[in-house]
Design a protein around this motif. Structure first.
Motif, short mmCIF file in Angstrom:
data_model
loop_
_atom_site.label_atom_id
_atom_site.label_comp_id
_atom_site.label_asym_id
_atom_site.label_seq_id
_atom_site.Cartn_x
_atom_site.Cartn_y
_atom_site.Cartn_z
N ALA A 107 0.82 -1.22 0.00
CA ALA A 107 0.00 0.00 0.00
C ALA A 107 0.85 1.26 0.00
CB ALA A 107 -0.93 -0.01 1.22
N ILE A 108 2.00 1.25 0.71
CA ILE A 108 2.76 2.50 0.86
C ILE A 108 3.97 2.58 -0.06
CG2 ILE A 108 2.01 2.76 3.24
CD1 ILE A 108 4.72 1.79 4.16
N ILE A 109 4.38 1.46 -0.69
CA ILE A 109 5.57 1.49 -1.56
C ILE A 109 5.24 1.03 -2.98
CG2 ILE A 109 7.88 0.51 -1.96
CD1 ILE A 109 8.27 0.42 1.04
N VAL A 110 4.67 -0.17 -3.12
CA VAL A 110 4.47 -0.74 -4.45
C VAL A 110 3.43 0.03 -5.26
CG1 VAL A 110 3.89 -2.82 -5.75
CG2 VAL A 110 5.19 -3.01 -3.62
N LEU A 111 2.29 0.34 -4.64
CA LEU A 111 1.25 1.08 -5.37
C LEU A 111 1.72 2.47 -5.82
CD1 LEU A 111 -2.03 0.12 -3.43
CD2 LEU A 111 -1.37 -0.57 -5.73
N PRO A 112 2.41 3.26 -4.97
CA PRO A 112 2.85 4.58 -5.43
C PRO A 112 4.03 4.52 -6.40
CG PRO A 112 2.67 4.50 -3.03
CD PRO A 112 2.60 3.10 -3.53
N PHE A 113 4.98 3.57 -6.22
CA PHE A 113 6.23 3.59 -6.99
C PHE A 113 6.33 2.52 -8.07
CE2 PHE A 113 7.24 5.37 -2.75
CZ PHE A 113 7.63 6.64 -3.14
N GLY A 114 5.35 1.64 -8.16
CA GLY A 114 5.35 0.64 -9.22
C GLY A 114 5.95 -0.69 -8.80
N GLN A 115 5.72 -1.72 -9.63
CA GLN A 115 6.13 -3.08 -9.27
C GLN A 115 7.64 -3.25 -9.24
OE1 GLN A 115 4.17 -5.94 -11.76
NE2 GLN A 115 2.18 -5.65 -10.79
N HIS A 116 8.39 -2.42 -9.99
CA HIS A 116 9.85 -2.56 -9.99
C HIS A 116 10.45 -2.30 -8.60
CE1 HIS A 116 9.24 1.78 -10.61
NE2 HIS A 116 10.41 1.92 -9.99
N SER A 117 9.71 -1.59 -7.74
CA SER A 117 10.23 -1.30 -6.40
C SER A 117 10.32 -2.57 -5.54
CB SER A 117 9.34 -0.26 -5.70
OG SER A 117 8.01 -0.75 -5.55
N ILE A 118 9.63 -3.65 -5.96
CA ILE A 118 9.69 -4.91 -5.21
C ILE A 118 11.12 -5.44 -5.15
CG2 ILE A 118 8.91 -7.33 -5.21
CD1 ILE A 118 6.34 -6.39 -6.55
N SER A 119 11.93 -5.15 -6.18
CA SER A 119 13.28 -5.70 -6.24
C SER A 119 14.15 -5.28 -5.05
CB SER A 119 13.96 -5.29 -7.54
OG SER A 119 14.03 -3.87 -7.64
N TRP A 120 13.86 -4.12 -4.46
CA TRP A 120 14.65 -3.67 -3.31
C TRP A 120 14.49 -4.58 -2.10
CZ3 TRP A 120 18.44 -0.35 -3.84
CH2 TRP A 120 18.41 0.56 -4.91
N PHE A 121 13.36 -5.28 -2.02
CA PHE A 121 13.14 -6.17 -0.88
C PHE A 121 14.05 -7.39 -0.93
CE2 PHE A 121 8.84 -4.13 -1.32
CZ PHE A 121 8.98 -3.32 -0.21
N ALA A 122 14.71 -7.64 -2.08
CA ALA A 122 15.66 -8.76 -2.16
C ALA A 122 16.83 -8.57 -1.22
CB ALA A 122 16.16 -8.91 -3.60
N LEU A 123 17.11 -7.32 -0.83
CA LEU A 123 18.20 -7.07 0.12
C LEU A 123 17.95 -7.76 1.45
CD1 LEU A 123 18.79 -3.26 -0.60
CD2 LEU A 123 20.20 -5.19 -1.36
N ALA A 124 16.68 -7.85 1.86
CA ALA A 124 16.36 -8.55 3.11
C ALA A 124 16.68 -10.03 3.00
CB ALA A 124 14.88 -8.35 3.45
N ALA A 125 16.42 -10.62 1.83
CA ALA A 125 16.74 -12.04 1.63
C ALA A 125 18.25 -12.28 1.66
CB ALA A 125 16.16 -12.51 0.30
N LEU A 126 19.03 -11.36 1.10
CA LEU A 126 20.49 -11.49 1.12
C LEU A 126 21.02 -11.40 2.56
CD1 LEU A 126 21.46 -9.31 -1.98
CD2 LEU A 126 21.57 -11.80 -1.79
#
Length: 263
Positions: A24-43
């Motif tokens: 609601a606060i990141i993906v909807l305003p900034f688009g689906q490409h912003s999901i890639s930043w969450f990969a840092l948590a997996a690393l």
């Protein structure tokens, strides 16, 4: 044991709870490409697991040399009773995760369809359920250690039934309240289920944990697909009325034997 298991699980439940909020606060305003930043948590998690793996290897080596019989477990349960208890636990996991898969996959559509809320509002409402799920996970672990895992399992599944049954017929405010309470209560079961099952077969901890975590993810996926198919055949509101019957299966937890010796 139950508290330790619930602390492990709350990481996953907490991440799932933050998912709709971040959408609601990141993906909807900034688009689906912003999901890639969450990969840092997996690393980051992978780096932590490398260190944890070395610690656990040493722990397993210690346990192999210093085997101890747990004096608090009831060792008088027959093999037949153990298998019957495992079957009951599988049915309880089925009811729990089929119900929660309906909520997590279709609750936003239910709110939009019935109350006409916005996508962002529906995501925030889903966050309420998932946050309650995370809180209930920790609470269930503590209660399982204090009052006995059998009774927490029984209360957790069956106790969510009144709120699940009332939720499809309530207004928006009460829908959110009932959803929060059902998530809070039903989430408290799984850590107690896993530890209860390992108490039944303490020499097969890895196998038992693998079976129940596999069931958790597998049944969740099957439940989501099933309710999606049923929603296409009927309606979103209908699947919530049907799924609300699932927590009633919690009544069979009363047939579980006590794995812990009475103090």
């Amino acid at each position: 044991k139950s508290l330790a298991q619930s602390i492990f699980q709350v990481g996953g439940n907490g991440g799932s709870a933050l998912g709709p909020l971040l959408a609601a606060i990141i993906v909807l305003p900034f688009g689906q490409h912003s999901i890639s930043w969450f990969a840092l948590a997996a690393l980051l998690a992978a780096l932590i697991m490398v260190r944890l793996g070395a610690w656990y290897k040493a722990r397993l080596a210690y346990i192999a040399v210093h085997k101890q019989r747990n004096p608090t477990l009831n060792n008088d349960i027959s093999k037949r009773a153990k298998y019957w208890a495992l079957f009951i636990l599988v049915m309880l996991v089925f009811s729990k995760y089929f119900y929660t898969s309906c909520i997590t996959s279709y609750f936003t559509f239910f709110l939009i369809d019935k109350f006409g809320v916005s996508v962002q509002t529906s995501q925030l409402c889903l966050f309420v359920f998932l946050a309650a799920f995370a809180i209930g996970t920790v609470a269930g672990g503590m209660l399982g250690d204090k009052f006995g895992r059998k009774y927490v399992i029984w209360f957790s599944i069956l106790g969510a039934a009144p709120f699940a049954l009332a939720m499809p017929f309530a207004n928006l405010a009460w829908t959110i309240i009932f959803t929060f309470l059902s998530g809070l209560i039903i989430a408290s079961a799984f850590s107690s289920i896993v530890v209860y099952a390992t108490d039944l077969m303490p020499d097969k901890v890895g196998l038992i944990a693998g079976i129940f975590f596999g069931l958790m993810f597998g049944l969740g996926g099957l439940g989501s697909a099933f309710f999606g198919w049923l929603a296409d055949k009927t309606s979103i509101e209908f699947i919530f009325r049907v799924s609300a019957l699932l927590p009633l299966l919690g009544i069979i937890a009363g047939f579980l034997p006590n794995t812990q010796k009475k103090k």
